[in-house]
Design a protein around this motif. Structure first.
Motif: not given
Length: 177
Positions: A98-108
């Protein structure tokens, strides 16, 4: 990857995530179809077994038919009692990313979905293989039931109390002259 490189890949990551998500939906739908087919096989096998039980049948092939029906029912039930497909847990995603940047969240998310897809694929393969066994068993059961009933009804063409002799037929009009 640097944060700059991640941002440059954002649209590609969104595309990958949406494709993986839609593939997981198709996988889940395919599993539901196998479950539905298994329910019909189980119901048909139970009905066929009841039909055979209500008839006179030849003991050996009839018993073999009952075994085939029992196998179809047992394996069929095991299809829809297998582990459910895995899916993303919303609370865990929110807490972990929830606190990550969008690209990092998409990778996860993509990595999580790929892992889940692979586990779900193993479940789907087991279900499909078991459905094949169940379907084969019911086909064998139907063939054996048919043979059993036909073999048994062949004995009914004889005169009661005199095995081996066919019952006399009524004389036809041409024979009475």
């Amino acid at each position: 990857m640097t944060p700059q490189e991640l941002e440059e890949q954002e649209s590609n990551l969104e595309l990958i995530n949406s494709e993986i998500a839609s593939r997981m939906v198709r996988q889940s739908e395919a599993g539901a179809k196998v479950d539905t087919k298994a329910i019909f096989v189980v119901g048909f096998a139970a009905t066929a077994a009841q039909f055979l039980a209500a008839r006179s049948f030849e003991p050996y092939t009839g018993t073999a038919a009952f075994v085939a029906y029992a196998l179809a029912i047992g394996v069929g039930i095991s299809i829809f009692s297998l582990a459910r497909y895995e899916d993303i847990e919303p609370r865990a995603v929110l807490e972990d990313h929830g606190r990550n940047q969008k690209p990092a969240t998409l990778i996860a998310l993509a990595a999580t979905r790929v892992t889940m897809f692979e586990k779900n694929k193993a479940v789907h393969t087991r279900k499909s293989n078991r459905w094949t066994v169940s379907l084969t068993a019911i086909i064998v059961g139907i063939c054996l039931s048919t043979v059993s009933i036909v073999l048994h009804t062949g004995a009914h063409d004889r005169e009661p109390g005199k095995p081996g002799k066919p019952a006399p037929s009524a004389p036809s009009a041409a024979q009475s002259h």
